[in-house]
Design a protein around this motif. Structure first.
Motif, PDB file in Angstrom:
ATOM      1  N   GLU A 163       0.830  -1.202   0.000  1.00 16.28           N
ATOM      2  CA  GLU A 163       0.000   0.000   0.000  1.00 16.28           C
ATOM      3  C   GLU A 163       0.867   1.256   0.000  1.00 16.28           C
ATOM      4  O   GLU A 163       1.700   1.453   0.885  1.00 16.28           O
ATOM      5  N   ARG A 164       0.692   2.072  -1.004  1.00 13.23           N
ATOM      6  CA  ARG A 164       1.487   3.283  -1.095  1.00 13.23           C
ATOM      7  C   ARG A 164       1.094   4.239   0.015  1.00 13.23           C
ATOM      8  O   ARG A 164      -0.092   4.514   0.223  1.00 13.23           O
ATOM      9  N   VAL A 165       2.066   4.733   0.719  1.00 16.59           N
ATOM     10  CA  VAL A 165       1.783   5.627   1.819  1.00 16.59           C
ATOM     11  C   VAL A 165       1.980   7.063   1.391  1.00 16.59           C
ATOM     12  O   VAL A 165       1.087   7.901   1.492  1.00 16.59           O
ATOM     13  N   ILE A 166       3.124   7.334   0.840  1.00 15.27           N
ATOM     14  CA  ILE A 166       3.446   8.734   0.599  1.00 15.27           C
ATOM     15  C   ILE A 166       4.716   8.797  -0.233  1.00 15.27           C
ATOM     16  O   ILE A 166       5.508   7.846  -0.245  1.00 15.27           O
ATOM     17  N   GLY A 167       4.899   9.889  -0.919  1.00 14.64           N
ATOM     18  CA  GLY A 167       6.044  10.014  -1.809  1.00 14.64           C
ATOM     19  C   GLY A 167       6.991  11.135  -1.429  1.00 14.64           C
ATOM     20  O   GLY A 167       7.765  11.604  -2.251  1.00 14.64           O
ATOM     21  N   ARG A 168       6.909  11.563  -0.183  1.00 15.21           N
ATOM     22  CA  ARG A 168       7.880  12.580   0.223  1.00 15.21           C
ATOM     23  C   ARG A 168       8.163  12.435   1.718  1.00 15.21           C
ATOM     24  O   ARG A 168       7.429  11.758   2.443  1.00 15.21           O
ATOM     25  N   ILE A 169       9.223  13.118   2.126  1.00 14.17           N
ATOM     26  CA  ILE A 169       9.596  13.104   3.536  1.00 14.17           C
ATOM     27  C   ILE A 169       9.267  14.478   4.126  1.00 14.17           C
ATOM     28  O   ILE A 169       9.681  15.498   3.584  1.00 14.17           O
ATOM     29  N   ASN A 170       8.527  14.450   5.233  1.00 14.16           N
ATOM     30  CA  ASN A 170       8.182  15.713   5.893  1.00 14.16           C
ATOM     31  C   ASN A 170       9.370  16.287   6.669  1.00 14.16           C
ATOM     32  O   ASN A 170      10.242  15.540   7.115  1.00 14.16           O
ATOM     33  N   LYS A 171       9.340  17.601   6.829  1.00 13.44           N
ATOM     34  CA  LYS A 171      10.296  18.242   7.755  1.00 13.44           C
ATOM     35  C   LYS A 171       9.704  18.234   9.163  1.00 13.44           C
ATOM     36  O   LYS A 171      10.403  18.171  10.148  1.00 13.44           O
ATOM     37  N   ASN A 172       8.381  18.340   9.257  1.00 14.44           N
ATOM     38  CA  ASN A 172       7.737  18.242  10.559  1.00 14.44           C
ATOM     39  C   ASN A 172       6.329  17.730  10.371  1.00 14.44           C
ATOM     40  O   ASN A 172       5.845  17.635   9.246  1.00 14.44           O
ATOM     41  N   TYR A 173       5.672  17.408  11.478  1.00 12.29           N
ATOM     42  CA  TYR A 173       4.338  16.826  11.381  1.00 12.29           C
ATOM     43  C   TYR A 173       3.346  17.813  10.764  1.00 12.29           C
ATOM     44  O   TYR A 173       2.477  17.427   9.981  1.00 12.29           O
ATOM     45  N   SER A 174       3.487  19.083  11.117  1.00 13.05           N
ATOM     46  CA  SER A 174       2.453  20.067  10.781  1.00 13.05           C
ATOM     47  C   SER A 174       2.361  20.381   9.294  1.00 13.05           C
ATOM     48  O   SER A 174       1.395  21.015   8.857  1.00 13.05           O
ATOM     49  N   GLN A 175       3.337  19.935   8.503  1.00 13.91           N
ATOM     50  CA  GLN A 175       3.258  20.134   7.050  1.00 13.91           C
ATOM     51  C   GLN A 175       2.092  19.373   6.441  1.00 13.91           C
ATOM     52  O   GLN A 175       1.698  19.640   5.310  1.00 13.91           O
ATOM     53  N   THR A 176       1.626  18.380   7.155  1.00 14.76           N
ATOM     54  CA  THR A 176       0.564  17.502   6.655  1.00 14.76           C
ATOM     55  C   THR A 176      -0.710  17.808   7.441  1.00 14.76           C
ATOM     56  O   THR A 176      -0.640  18.076   8.639  1.00 14.76           O
ATOM     57  N   PRO A 177      -1.865  17.812   6.790  1.00 17.33           N
ATOM     58  CA  PRO A 177      -3.102  18.091   7.529  1.00 17.33           C
ATOM     59  C   PRO A 177      -3.324  17.092   8.671  1.00 17.33           C
ATOM     60  O   PRO A 177      -2.905  15.933   8.586  1.00 17.33           O
ATOM     61  N   LYS A 178      -3.970  17.560   9.710  1.00 18.53           N
ATOM     62  CA  LYS A 178      -4.294  16.680  10.844  1.00 18.53           C
ATOM     63  C   LYS A 178      -5.048  15.451  10.379  1.00 18.53           C
ATOM     64  O   LYS A 178      -5.969  15.570   9.572  1.00 18.53           O
ATOM     65  N   GLY A 179      -4.654  14.313  10.889  1.00 22.81           N
ATOM     66  CA  GLY A 179      -5.348  13.080  10.552  1.00 22.81           C
ATOM     67  C   GLY A 179      -4.823  12.401   9.299  1.00 22.81           C
ATOM     68  O   GLY A 179      -5.282  11.311   8.965  1.00 22.81           O
ATOM     69  N   SER A 180      -3.874  13.030   8.611  1.00 20.09           N
ATOM     70  CA  SER A 180      -3.331  12.421   7.394  1.00 20.09           C
ATOM     71  C   SER A 180      -1.950  11.825   7.647  1.00 20.09           C
ATOM     72  O   SER A 180      -1.205  12.282   8.502  1.00 20.09           O
ATOM     73  N   PRO A 181      -1.597  10.778   6.851  1.00 17.73           N
ATOM     74  CA  PRO A 181      -0.321  10.094   7.069  1.00 17.73           C
ATOM     75  C   PRO A 181       0.851  10.861   6.443  1.00 17.73           C
ATOM     76  O   PRO A 181       0.659  11.643   5.514  1.00 17.73           O
ATOM     77  N   LEU A 182       2.019  10.576   6.939  1.00 20.86           N
ATOM     78  CA  LEU A 182       3.231  11.246   6.480  1.00 20.86           C
ATOM     79  C   LEU A 182       4.434  10.371   6.805  1.00 20.86           C
ATOM     80  O   LEU A 182       4.341   9.431   7.594  1.00 20.86           O
ATOM     81  N   SER A 183       5.552  10.709   6.172  1.00 18.96           N
ATOM     82  CA  SER A 183       6.817  10.059   6.503  1.00 18.96           C
ATOM     83  C   SER A 183       7.784  11.100   7.010  1.00 18.96           C
ATOM     84  O   SER A 183       7.783  12.234   6.529  1.00 18.96           O
ATOM     85  N   ILE A 184       8.605  10.721   7.953  1.00 16.62           N
ATOM     86  CA  ILE A 184       9.522  11.678   8.568  1.00 16.62           C
ATOM     87  C   ILE A 184      10.701  10.917   9.154  1.00 16.62           C
ATOM     88  O   ILE A 184      10.567   9.737   9.487  1.00 16.62           O
ATOM     89  N   PHE A 185      11.854  11.553   9.209  1.00 16.97           N
ATOM     90  CA  PHE A 185      12.942  10.934   9.959  1.00 16.97           C
ATOM     91  C   PHE A 185      12.758  11.310  11.420  1.00 16.97           C
ATOM     92  O   PHE A 185      12.808  12.490  11.778  1.00 16.97           O
ATOM     93  N   GLY A 186      12.515  10.332  12.240  1.00 18.60           N
ATOM     94  CA  GLY A 186      12.193  10.558  13.638  1.00 18.60           C
ATOM     95  C   GLY A 186      13.421  10.839  14.481  1.00 18.60           C
ATOM     96  O   GLY A 186      14.537  10.981  13.970  1.00 18.60           O
ATOM     97  N   SER A 187      13.202  10.894  15.785  1.00 15.79           N
ATOM     98  CA  SER A 187      14.267  11.313  16.693  1.00 15.79           C
ATOM     99  C   SER A 187      15.371  10.282  16.811  1.00 15.79           C
ATOM    100  O   SER A 187      16.453  10.581  17.299  1.00 15.79           O
ATOM    101  N   SER A 188      15.133   9.066  16.352  1.00 17.75           N
ATOM    102  CA  SER A 188      16.199   8.053  16.372  1.00 17.75           C
ATOM    103  C   SER A 188      16.957   8.041  15.047  1.00 17.75           C
ATOM    104  O   SER A 188      17.858   7.240  14.860  1.00 17.75           O
ATOM    105  N   GLY A 189      16.571   8.906  14.124  1.00 22.21           N
ATOM    106  CA  GLY A 189      17.243   8.968  12.823  1.00 22.21           C
ATOM    107  C   GLY A 189      16.692   7.958  11.830  1.00 22.21           C
ATOM    108  O   GLY A 189      17.175   7.834  10.718  1.00 22.21           O
ATOM    109  N   ASN A 190      15.660   7.236  12.234  1.00 22.64           N
ATOM    110  CA  ASN A 190      15.060   6.230  11.348  1.00 22.64           C
ATOM    111  C   ASN A 190      13.842   6.803  10.631  1.00 22.64           C
ATOM    112  O   ASN A 190      13.199   7.719  11.135  1.00 22.64           O
ATOM    113  N   LEU A 191      13.536   6.218   9.504  1.00 18.94           N
ATOM    114  CA  LEU A 191      12.315   6.580   8.797  1.00 18.94           C
ATOM    115  C   LEU A 191      11.105   6.142   9.624  1.00 18.94           C
ATOM    116  O   LEU A 191      11.034   4.991  10.069  1.00 18.94           O
ATOM    117  N   GLU A 192      10.193   7.065   9.820  1.00 20.95           N
ATOM    118  CA  GLU A 192       8.971   6.751  10.554  1.00 20.95           C
ATOM    119  C   GLU A 192       7.759   7.088   9.697  1.00 20.95           C
ATOM    120  O   GLU A 192       7.778   8.044   8.928  1.00 20.95           O
TER     121      GLU A 192
END
Lengths: 270, 270, 270
Positions: B218-247
């Protein structure tokens, strides 16, 4: 040197432990006290209420660190606020405001901008670790508040419901034409329903006459208990709780379950 | 003198408190910091991941004590490992290994055998209290590591999934013939899905081209966020989390619930 | 200067943090150790069992503060009990009694009445904050116990189930005419069923003969494990746990779930 911690990080992950590690790395003599880490995710109002009900029980000089920060990594500011007795640190999203309103005087507000105190590289998801923890630690160790950033005028206020008196047509059952209307603002672990109706407001409204406390339109009770045990086990009661607010409880039970109640529900005093 | 604690004991019982009592009985000046006590029962992998993501935020000299020990009382060994900056104590069941792999150098490994430091009679079910707590306390107080037992050569490695690049037939939708395949290794309290795909591996694989992040197929997303707020509330996103891993996350929501996700689920980057 | 804390306040609210703030306001050098705050609401027996199983692992001089207090604000007394090694503080509702029975000698019992140490105004719902916290703090700082109130003779005993030997008609299956009957008194976070049958009582009853451990009438097992790993994963076993009591467990699983067991359930040894 005490830092209190209030977050929505939960205790299952390592977030809180990591924050403490960072703080103790700056000075292992710092004392850390958890207020709660079980604030519902991103619930600024609940956190603000908990801070307001807690902060003044800590000794003078305590740094109160609050990380309930749904806008982490966005452009929301991070602030330090100095009052005569305490420091407050957190995102400028209103989470500090209920406590600050209670303080007699705000001596200084600083927007945290000085990266010198940050843990680099600063992540975009965990400012608790990378910004708030080191800043709180350096602050409690005696750094001047102005070293951490630039002065700021106000802080974000929180929309928080206040009780109000409403004029009504004479109530069929209660025979009153005024109602004091508040709401449930917090439900604790025991299921006690904590309203925003404080003792003095209640007393002023009710005076010496008869009154009726209603949850929605359901009559709960017509008197205030001195303690839980005055009421039989399993039965509902009203009492001024430890925060000085009117609470609806069930002796040795849960008013949340008894009434199927939830935060935001209207409480009326006739 | 700091001891960090990471266990699966939970906070409902008295296990953690008793361990702390034993430690403070040896030296009340020791500082105790909880990393987590809510590791799922006997889940060595989850504990190893939490330790790896936490230990380096603690000051030099910290003793990291891990008691996730499904083989307690059997012949599994208990070890102390010294690295340039830290001590690690725990059962030799792999729980320490992810952290140890990150350390530049292992200076010493000792199998804990010297009963002189144990709380007698040693139970068969609670070595946290009877062995690990007193050993950690004496160690952090300055006892030489070699006093606690006999040198040991290696330590138990943990089978831990690594991301891999797989050659495929050209993908119908994404038009790629290589996929970076990782998996969810941890889901935090907010429902963020933490993968084993680290930032540098991702960057190297993706370069500057377009990419697609998929949970299973299932395709989730095609970009990496800089922060959560770039994406509307309730929508999925990808981000490098505090452990440096893709989340994979949901802004102000739970990706666990959104995707019905669980640890071990495959994550693919096309 | 150590105070241990055992309450039913939970960790979601600010109760425990506030108690700690009050204590540290009296002396920031006091060390606070949580035994548990997840005692089921008002469950005096569970708290008494946890205290009994924990207190002696703390260093001499520790003040054990227990606030499981369904009668808060009523006329139930609040007491301090001094034994040769410890102080115990709590409501006089039996919660201290299992620990006190284990102590060789009771040196002093004081009913807490001296309001000079209270946080005014004293609420009717949160004596943990207003009475117990400041009293515990002043006590651990060296105040004489007699300053806090007036001597009292005994303390409230708890009805706590003891195992007993029952004469029966010869059992059809087991061929015995005596049964050692106990019950489950606590179920821990791992789902281990802790009975009130202590090792010495068991040994004396069973001697060197064959025996059968039954949960209700269901036969569980006919031997005592040395450790969990002797039994295949997922299978039930019996073991003397860390409290010295007979426990029924499932290796790497939950005996609570396996047997659908609950506190109070009868355990029989044939």
């Amino acid at each position: 040197m005490i830092i209190s911690l209030l977050t929505d990080f939960g205790l299952r992950d390592n977030f809180v432990g990591v924050i403490k590690g960072v703080i103790l790395g700056i000075d292992p003599g710092i004392k850390l006290v958890d207020i709660s880490h079980e604030v519902p995710q991103g619930d600024i109002s609940q956190a603000a209420f908990l801070l307001k009900s807690s902060y003044k029980y800590f000794p003078c000089g305590t740094v109160h660190l609050v990380v309930v920060d749904p806008g982490v990594g966005s452009r929301r500011k991070a602030i330090i606020v100095k009052t005569p007795r305490y420091y407050f640190i957190g995102p400028d999203n209103g989470v500090l405001s209920l406590a600050l309103e209670r303080e007699k005087r705000i001596e200084n507000i600083v927007s945290i901008t000085n990266r010198r105190f940050f843990l680099e590289p600063v992540s975009n998801t965990f400012h608790g670790r990378d910004i708030f923890a080191p800043v709180a630690a350096h602050l409690v160790c005696g750094r001047d508040i102005n070293e951490f950033g630039i002065p700021q005028d106000g802080y974000q206020q929180l929309e928080f419901p206040s009780p109000k008196i409403i004029q009504i047509r004479k109530h069929v059952t209660y025979g009153k034409n005024r109602v004091l209307q508040g709401e449930i603002i917090y439900i604790d672990h025991f299921g006690n329903l904590i309203t925003n109706i404080q003792k003095d407001i209640f007393k002023r409204f009710v005076g010496k006459r008869r009154f009726f406390i209603c949850l929605g339109e359901e009559r709960v009770i017509g008197r205030i208990n001195k303690n839980y045990s005055q009421t039989p086990k399993g039965s509902p009661l009203s009492i001024f709780g430890s925060s000085g607010n009117l609470e609806i409880s069930v002796n040795c039970g849960s008013a949340r379950e008894y009434f199927g109640a939830s935060v935001g529900q209207i409480v009326k005093i006739y």
